[in-house]
Scaffold this active site. Structure first.
Site, PDB file in Angstrom:
ATOM      1  N   ASN A  73       2.035  -4.572 -10.524  1.00 46.33           N
ATOM      2  CA  ASN A  73       1.102  -4.307  -9.420  1.00 46.33           C
ATOM      3  C   ASN A  73      -0.273  -4.860  -9.771  1.00 46.33           C
ATOM      4  O   ASN A  73      -0.625  -4.992 -10.944  1.00 46.33           O
ATOM      5  CB  ASN A  73       0.979  -2.789  -9.214  1.00 46.33           C
ATOM      6  CG  ASN A  73       0.091  -2.429  -8.041  1.00 46.33           C
ATOM      7  OD1 ASN A  73       0.138  -3.067  -6.983  1.00 46.33           O
ATOM      8  ND2 ASN A  73      -0.736  -1.417  -8.216  1.00 46.33           N
ATOM      9  N   MET A  84       0.812  -1.219   0.000  1.00 55.62           N
ATOM     10  CA  MET A  84       0.000   0.000   0.000  1.00 55.62           C
ATOM     11  C   MET A  84       0.849   1.276   0.000  1.00 55.62           C
ATOM     12  O   MET A  84       0.482   2.276   0.614  1.00 55.62           O
ATOM     13  CB  MET A  84      -0.954  -0.019   1.208  1.00 55.62           C
ATOM     14  CG  MET A  84      -1.886  -1.226   1.241  1.00 55.62           C
ATOM     15  SD  MET A  84      -2.831  -1.448  -0.272  1.00 55.62           S
ATOM     16  CE  MET A  84      -4.101  -0.224  -0.029  1.00 55.62           C
ATOM     17  N   ARG A  85       1.975   1.236  -0.675  1.00 53.55           N
ATOM     18  CA  ARG A  85       2.835   2.427  -0.775  1.00 53.55           C
ATOM     19  C   ARG A  85       3.139   2.679  -2.236  1.00 53.55           C
ATOM     20  O   ARG A  85       3.405   1.721  -2.980  1.00 53.55           O
ATOM     21  CB  ARG A  85       4.173   2.195  -0.054  1.00 53.55           C
ATOM     22  CG  ARG A  85       4.049   1.737   1.369  1.00 53.55           C
ATOM     23  CD  ARG A  85       3.817   2.910   2.288  1.00 53.55           C
ATOM     24  NE  ARG A  85       3.683   2.483   3.671  1.00 53.55           N
ATOM     25  CZ  ARG A  85       3.586   3.333   4.690  1.00 53.55           C
ATOM     26  NH1 ARG A  85       3.593   4.635   4.484  1.00 53.55           N
ATOM     27  NH2 ARG A  85       3.462   2.894   5.907  1.00 53.55           N
ATOM     28  N   HIS A 133      -4.324  -3.974  -9.053  1.00 49.85           N
ATOM     29  CA  HIS A 133      -5.166  -2.889  -8.550  1.00 49.85           C
ATOM     30  C   HIS A 133      -6.637  -3.329  -8.559  1.00 49.85           C
ATOM     31  O   HIS A 133      -7.100  -3.900  -9.550  1.00 49.85           O
ATOM     32  CB  HIS A 133      -4.995  -1.637  -9.412  1.00 49.85           C
ATOM     33  CG  HIS A 133      -5.805  -0.498  -8.898  1.00 49.85           C
ATOM     34  ND1 HIS A 133      -5.450   0.210  -7.769  1.00 49.85           N
ATOM     35  CD2 HIS A 133      -6.983   0.027  -9.322  1.00 49.85           C
ATOM     36  CE1 HIS A 133      -6.379   1.122  -7.523  1.00 49.85           C
ATOM     37  NE2 HIS A 133      -7.312   1.032  -8.443  1.00 49.85           N
TER      38      HIS A 133
HETATM   39  C1  GRF Z   1      -6.145  -6.424  -3.166  1.00 54.25           C
HETATM   40  O1  GRF Z   1      -7.489  -6.071  -3.407  1.00 54.25           O
HETATM   41  C2  GRF Z   1      -5.238  -5.718  -4.137  1.00 54.25           C
HETATM   42  O2  GRF Z   1      -5.817  -5.500  -5.398  1.00 54.25           O
HETATM   43  C3  GRF Z   1      -5.024  -4.393  -3.447  1.00 54.25           C
HETATM   44  O3  GRF Z   1      -4.942  -4.701  -2.078  1.00 54.25           O
HETATM   45  C4  GRF Z   1      -5.644  -5.910  -1.814  1.00 54.25           C
HETATM   46  C5  GRF Z   1      -4.650  -6.829  -1.182  1.00 54.25           C
HETATM   47  O4  GRF Z   1      -5.194  -8.013  -0.733  1.00 54.25           O
HETATM   48  N1  GRF Z   1      -3.863  -3.717  -3.986  1.00 54.25           N
HETATM   49  P1  GRF Z   1      -4.248  -9.204  -0.264  1.00 54.25           P
HETATM   50  O5  GRF Z   1      -3.257  -8.630   0.748  1.00 54.25           O
HETATM   51  O6  GRF Z   1      -3.551  -9.750  -1.477  1.00 54.25           O
HETATM   52  O7  GRF Z   1      -5.181 -10.182   0.369  1.00 54.25           O
END
Ligand code: GRF
Length: 265
Positions: free
Chosen positions: A157, A135-136, A159
């Site tokens: 990535n 998340m960065r 999304h």
């Molecule tokens: C997922 O929905 C991904 O698309 C987003 O953050 C969430 C991560 O879920 N970037 P996880 O940690 O893989 O369960």
């Protein structure tokens, strides 16, 4: 026999996408091997998942770096090769109206954290770095040091929205609240902006009147677990070509965009 793709992952949380990728490596849907899992948060479930599969882990916590910088910026440990002006010029995370002090603090503290990430990552000589719920935003400082060949991006990535709609931290929430009738997920290469890099793959699902936000998230995540391994396998097969496309619109305006072409076998 062809060498397996050496994959590294960065996470921030539960790691269900990480799990999907590790499982796909283990059952042969990805010709690859997960070399490490790094996190910006200690104690998250994704790190436990990695440990269960004997995958080495590390943590680089961003929050203490930011606190330390606020207290004593001159002693913050900025990497010696960090050039604030260059990174500022390249990044697409802030526009020109953004508060300069804030941008400087953001880019500088990110470079400190990213320098520590690179130190860890360098130990593994990986082919591709996958962000799995990390998340960065990574800044050009990190991206340029990892993507040594400018035309061959190798940071991917996932999304939780159909980009370019709904970039940012809450893709499914934004999709649901907007009243969309279709939601989806996108796998893309990272560039200097937020969720703006060339798209590798997407999957979509219908949003029904009876769906609440939890249902949307559940449908989306299930598709993420299919899409991410498929896209990583395309990378492993060398089938992702990033090409510069130029189009001329009816009004004569030129539109340029780097896009991914999937090379046929
Ligand atoms: C997922 O929905 C991904 O698309 C987003 O953050 C969430 C991560 O879920 N970037 P996880 O940690 O893989 O369960």
């Amino acid at each position: 026999m062809k060498e397996k793709l050496r994959i590294g992952a960065l996470i921030s949380g539960g790691g269900t996408n990480l799990q999907a990728i590790v499982d796909a490596c283990e059952d042969g849907r990805i010709d690859g091997r997960m070399m490490f899992v790094g996190s910006d948060k200690a104690g998250v479930r994704g790190l436990e998942r990695a440990a269960k599969h004997q995958i080495p882990t590390f943590v680089v916590e961003y929050d203490p770096i930011v606190r330390h910088y606020r207290q004593a910026p001159e002693a913050a440990g900025v990497p010696s090769d960090f050039d604030l002006e260059e990174v500022w010029r390249k990044q697409h995370l802030f526009d020109s109206n953004a508060d300069a002090g804030r941008v400087e603090a953001f880019l500088t503290t990110r470079a400190i954290a990213e320098g520590l990430l690179l130190e860890q990552i360098d130990a593994y000589s990986i082919d591709v770095l996958v962000l799995a719920g990390f998340m960065r935003n990574l800044t050009p400082y990190f991206i340029d040091r990892f993507n040594v060949e400018a035309d061959r991006p190798r940071i991917i990535n996932i999304h939780p929205a159909l980009l370019p709609s709904f970039p940012g931290v809450d893709g499914y929430g934004d999709t649901f609240r907007y009243g969309c009738k279709v939601g989806g997920c996108t796998v893309h290469f990272i560039d200097y902006g937020e969720d703006s890099g060339p798209i590798i793959g997407q999957k979509a699902f219908p949003i029904l009147e009876s769906d609440d936000l939890d249902a949307v998230k559940r449908k989306g995540l299930e598709l993420e677990w299919e899409l991410y391994p498929e896209c990583i396998q395309l990378f492993a097969e060398g089938r992702l070509a990033v090409v510069n496309m130029t189009h001329t619109l009816d009004n004569g305006q030129m539109v340029q965009r780097k896009v991914v072409k999937i090379v046929q076998r």
